[in-house]
Motif scaffolding. Structure first.
Motif, PDB file in Angstrom:
ATOM      1  N   ALA A  63      32.160  73.943  74.460  1.00 44.89           N
ATOM      2  CA  ALA A  63      33.534  73.557  74.118  1.00 44.89           C
ATOM      3  C   ALA A  63      34.289  74.639  73.363  1.00 44.89           C
ATOM      4  O   ALA A  63      35.472  74.867  73.625  1.00 44.89           O
ATOM      5  CB  ALA A  63      33.515  72.271  73.293  1.00 44.89           C
ATOM      6  N   THR A  64      33.619  75.293  72.421  1.00 43.86           N
ATOM      7  CA  THR A  64      34.328  76.207  71.518  1.00 43.86           C
ATOM      8  C   THR A  64      34.338  77.656  71.987  1.00 43.86           C
ATOM      9  O   THR A  64      35.195  78.428  71.555  1.00 43.86           O
ATOM     10  CB  THR A  64      33.716  76.150  70.107  1.00 43.86           C
ATOM     11  OG1 THR A  64      32.346  76.574  70.165  1.00 43.86           O
ATOM     12  CG2 THR A  64      33.791  74.744  69.536  1.00 43.86           C
ATOM     13  N   GLN A  65      33.399  78.033  72.867  1.00 40.03           N
ATOM     14  CA  GLN A  65      33.337  79.437  73.299  1.00 40.03           C
ATOM     15  C   GLN A  65      33.432  79.618  74.807  1.00 40.03           C
ATOM     16  O   GLN A  65      34.188  80.459  75.287  1.00 40.03           O
ATOM     17  CB  GLN A  65      32.053  80.086  72.756  1.00 40.03           C
ATOM     18  CG  GLN A  65      32.009  80.153  71.229  1.00 40.03           C
ATOM     19  CD  GLN A  65      30.855  80.989  70.708  1.00 40.03           C
ATOM     20  OE1 GLN A  65      30.478  82.004  71.301  1.00 40.03           O
ATOM     21  NE2 GLN A  65      30.276  80.575  69.589  1.00 40.03           N
ATOM     22  N   VAL A  66      32.670  78.822  75.568  1.00 44.57           N
ATOM     23  CA  VAL A  66      32.676  79.014  77.017  1.00 44.57           C
ATOM     24  C   VAL A  66      34.025  78.639  77.622  1.00 44.57           C
ATOM     25  O   VAL A  66      34.655  79.443  78.327  1.00 44.57           O
ATOM     26  CB  VAL A  66      31.551  78.184  77.686  1.00 44.57           C
ATOM     27  CG1 VAL A  66      31.691  78.230  79.208  1.00 44.57           C
ATOM     28  CG2 VAL A  66      30.182  78.703  77.265  1.00 44.57           C
ATOM     29  N   ILE A  67      34.489  77.426  77.354  1.00 38.40           N
ATOM     30  CA  ILE A  67      35.733  76.954  77.981  1.00 38.40           C
ATOM     31  C   ILE A  67      36.936  77.835  77.615  1.00 38.40           C
ATOM     32  O   ILE A  67      37.683  78.254  78.509  1.00 38.40           O
ATOM     33  CB  ILE A  67      36.008  75.477  77.628  1.00 38.40           C
ATOM     34  CG1 ILE A  67      34.937  74.581  78.255  1.00 38.40           C
ATOM     35  CG2 ILE A  67      37.396  75.046  78.098  1.00 38.40           C
ATOM     36  CD1 ILE A  67      35.026  73.116  77.854  1.00 38.40           C
ATOM     37  N   PRO A  68      37.145  78.161  76.329  1.00 47.14           N
ATOM     38  CA  PRO A  68      38.303  79.013  76.014  1.00 47.14           C
ATOM     39  C   PRO A  68      38.251  80.370  76.711  1.00 47.14           C
ATOM     40  O   PRO A  68      39.287  80.878  77.167  1.00 47.14           O
ATOM     41  CB  PRO A  68      38.212  79.175  74.485  1.00 47.14           C
ATOM     42  CG  PRO A  68      37.459  77.977  74.021  1.00 47.14           C
ATOM     43  CD  PRO A  68      36.468  77.691  75.100  1.00 47.14           C
ATOM     44  N   GLU A  69      37.050  80.963  76.836  1.00 47.22           N
ATOM     45  CA  GLU A  69      36.946  82.278  77.472  1.00 47.22           C
ATOM     46  C   GLU A  69      37.175  82.177  78.976  1.00 47.22           C
ATOM     47  O   GLU A  69      37.837  83.052  79.565  1.00 47.22           O
ATOM     48  CB  GLU A  69      35.576  82.896  77.183  1.00 47.22           C
ATOM     49  CG  GLU A  69      35.355  84.271  77.778  1.00 47.22           C
ATOM     50  CD  GLU A  69      36.308  85.351  77.268  1.00 47.22           C
ATOM     51  OE1 GLU A  69      36.347  86.441  77.877  1.00 47.22           O
ATOM     52  OE2 GLU A  69      37.037  85.104  76.282  1.00 47.22           O
ATOM     53  N   VAL A  70      36.667  81.135  79.603  1.00 45.72           N
ATOM     54  CA  VAL A  70      36.926  80.949  81.032  1.00 45.72           C
ATOM     55  C   VAL A  70      38.426  80.776  81.274  1.00 45.72           C
ATOM     56  O   VAL A  70      38.998  81.395  82.176  1.00 45.72           O
ATOM     57  CB  VAL A  70      36.147  79.731  81.584  1.00 45.72           C
ATOM     58  CG1 VAL A  70      36.598  79.404  83.010  1.00 45.72           C
ATOM     59  CG2 VAL A  70      34.651  80.000  81.578  1.00 45.72           C
ATOM     60  N   LYS A  71      39.063  79.957  80.461  1.00 49.23           N
ATOM     61  CA  LYS A  71      40.506  79.732  80.617  1.00 49.23           C
ATOM     62  C   LYS A  71      41.287  81.041  80.420  1.00 49.23           C
ATOM     63  O   LYS A  71      42.227  81.333  81.169  1.00 49.23           O
ATOM     64  CB  LYS A  71      40.988  78.688  79.619  1.00 49.23           C
ATOM     65  CG  LYS A  71      40.575  77.255  79.956  1.00 49.23           C
ATOM     66  CD  LYS A  71      41.148  76.279  78.933  1.00 49.23           C
ATOM     67  CE  LYS A  71      40.887  74.847  79.333  1.00 49.23           C
ATOM     68  NZ  LYS A  71      41.447  73.885  78.344  1.00 49.23           N
ATOM     69  N   ARG A  72      40.874  81.801  79.424  1.00 52.53           N
ATOM     70  CA  ARG A  72      41.578  83.071  79.146  1.00 52.53           C
ATOM     71  C   ARG A  72      41.458  84.025  80.332  1.00 52.53           C
ATOM     72  O   ARG A  72      42.444  84.608  80.773  1.00 52.53           O
ATOM     73  CB  ARG A  72      40.993  83.719  77.888  1.00 52.53           C
ATOM     74  CG  ARG A  72      41.753  84.976  77.435  1.00 52.53           C
ATOM     75  CD  ARG A  72      41.030  85.714  76.325  1.00 52.53           C
ATOM     76  NE  ARG A  72      39.807  86.356  76.808  1.00 52.53           N
ATOM     77  CZ  ARG A  72      39.770  87.510  77.470  1.00 52.53           C
ATOM     78  NH1 ARG A  72      40.909  88.142  77.776  1.00 52.53           N
ATOM     79  NH2 ARG A  72      38.624  88.027  77.862  1.00 52.53           N
ATOM     80  N   ARG A  73      40.258  84.137  80.878  1.00 49.21           N
ATOM     81  CA  ARG A  73      40.035  85.101  81.944  1.00 49.21           C
ATOM     82  C   ARG A  73      40.608  84.658  83.289  1.00 49.21           C
ATOM     83  O   ARG A  73      40.961  85.489  84.131  1.00 49.21           O
ATOM     84  CB  ARG A  73      38.541  85.412  82.069  1.00 49.21           C
ATOM     85  CG  ARG A  73      38.082  86.255  80.870  1.00 49.21           C
ATOM     86  CD  ARG A  73      36.599  86.406  80.753  1.00 49.21           C
ATOM     87  NE  ARG A  73      35.984  87.043  81.904  1.00 49.21           N
ATOM     88  CZ  ARG A  73      34.690  87.378  81.960  1.00 49.21           C
ATOM     89  NH1 ARG A  73      33.914  87.149  80.907  1.00 49.21           N
ATOM     90  NH2 ARG A  73      34.185  87.924  83.030  1.00 49.21           N
ATOM     91  N   LEU A  74      40.744  83.344  83.478  1.00 48.14           N
ATOM     92  CA  LEU A  74      41.331  82.855  84.712  1.00 48.14           C
ATOM     93  C   LEU A  74      42.835  82.622  84.594  1.00 48.14           C
ATOM     94  O   LEU A  74      43.512  82.383  85.591  1.00 48.14           O
ATOM     95  CB  LEU A  74      40.644  81.557  85.149  1.00 48.14           C
ATOM     96  CG  LEU A  74      39.191  81.654  85.596  1.00 48.14           C
ATOM     97  CD1 LEU A  74      38.659  80.288  85.986  1.00 48.14           C
ATOM     98  CD2 LEU A  74      39.033  82.629  86.767  1.00 48.14           C
ATOM     99  N   GLY A  75      43.333  82.657  83.359  1.00 56.23           N
ATOM    100  CA  GLY A  75      44.762  82.422  83.143  1.00 56.23           C
ATOM    101  C   GLY A  75      45.174  81.005  83.471  1.00 56.23           C
ATOM    102  O   GLY A  75      46.197  80.768  84.139  1.00 56.23           O
TER     103      GLY A  75
END
Length: 348
Positions: free
Chosen positions: A334-346
């Motif tokens: 929740a705190t690291q994987v999801i935000p990074e995926v969202k950031r990299r996929l825009g």
């Protein structure tokens, strides 16, 4: 900006009871499960799904009961079955139970319907396995009709007809979201597409790239049957376990995962899982998302490039993994994987 939903799901694995006729292990497992769902809600995860089984090694035979309990202690997270074995259920009761969860949760209930990869519910509830496909098709037809119409008239061959009767209570916002779950059978993709239903694909082995034709088939038939491109909904489900150190996480998780897969596989003729097979599944193009935050991020992005999914479901509470390790994995997701995926996929 595009939106992707991120969710968690579980079959609520548990050690079979040691005291005959007692439910001590189920009590503890469901207590832990409610803590997992509450943590997911607190950390902003979009949806949580609970499977239905009727075996001594799974704690939940009634997903709606647990979802109702979760509805009372959460605020925002969507609450879904994963799956409802519709072939051995009564669609009227399925709708009523989920509409009740919907009322308790303020409109957050969803149904994920499937034929079920486990078949113990058929003899338990008096259904003939020879009717496996016909049961599902007929009951799905009835469930979809109930979802759209308050009063229905319906007839089939495997269930008594209904003549101008109402089904209550009704869903808060008109209709319940209904997803169709599949394991890769082309007929499932075509069925979901023709019925304009969102599709959830479980990838629990092999190479995810093998399933690209399946998703392409669904998209093709959905578009040909009048679904707008912007309305296509595809979900992907993988086994996942996240830790801070990739190799340490793999070492920690392997015994629990192998035990779980061997337990299920004994009745299906699978060979015992080796560490070599486990590592193959963990490889960059394999199906198993076990490792560090960065490793899991890379694999989710890889699957997004394959499928263009709108929902990613992580089966992140598996086997007899200690509760505290599962909670840590959920927190990292929740705190690291999801935000990074969202950031990299825009995406949102």
């Amino acid at each position: 900006m595009k939106k992707i939903e991120f969710g968690l799901m579980t079959f609520a694995d548990m050690a079979p009871e040691t005291a005959s006729g007692k439910g001590f292990n189920a009590h503890q497992r469901i207590k832990n499960l409610l803590e997992e769902i509450k943590l997911a809600d607190d950390l902003g995860i979009d949806v949580f799904g609970i499977g239905e089984h009727h075996r001594p090694d799974y704690a939940v035979s009634s997903p709606t009961t647990v979802l109702a309990a979760a509805a009372a202690v959460t605020k925002n997270i969507k609450l879904s079955s994963a799956v409802t074995v519709l072939s051995s259920e009564d669609p009227v009761r399925v709708y009523q139970q989920f509409a009740t969860v919907d009322a308790i949760s303020g409109g957050r209930a969803e149904i994920m319907a499937g034929r079920g990869s486990f078949i113990e519910s058929f003899p338990l509830f008096g259904f003939d396995l020879n009717d496996y496909n016909e049961l599902f098709e007929e009951k799905l037809d009835l469930l979809l009709k109930i979802n759209k119409e308050e009063k229905i008239s319906w007839s089939g061959t495997l269930r008594a007809p209904i003549h101008d009767l109402g089904v209550y209570p009704r869903a808060l916002n008109g209709e319940l979201p209904i997803w169709l779950a599949a394991g890769g059978t082309p007929t499932s993709a075509v069925r979901a597409a023709k019925l304009h239903l969102p599709l959830m694909l479980a990838i629990i082995g092999g190479m995810p790239s093998q399933f690209a034709p399946f998703i392409n088939l669904y998209n093709k038939f959905a578009l040909e049957n009048g679904v707008k491109p912007e309305d296509l909904q595809v979900g992907i489900n993988n086994h996942m376990f996240v830790g801070e150190d990739g190799e340490k996480t793999a070492d920690e998780f392997f015994p629990y995962y192998a035990q779980m897969m061997d337990r299920v596989g004994r009745s299906r003729g699978w060979q015992p899982m080796s560490r070599e097979q486990f590592e193959f599944m963990r490889s960059p193009e394999g199906s198993l998302m076990v490792g560090s935050v960065e490793q899991v991020v890379e694999k989710i992005i890889y699957e997004y490039e394959l499928f263009g999914f709108t929902r990613f479901f992580a089966q992140a509470s598996m086997g007899f993994v200690p509760h505290e390790l599962t909670m840590k994995s959920i927190e990292l997701f929740a705190t690291q994987v999801i935000p990074e995926v969202k950031r990299r996929l825009g995406v949102n």
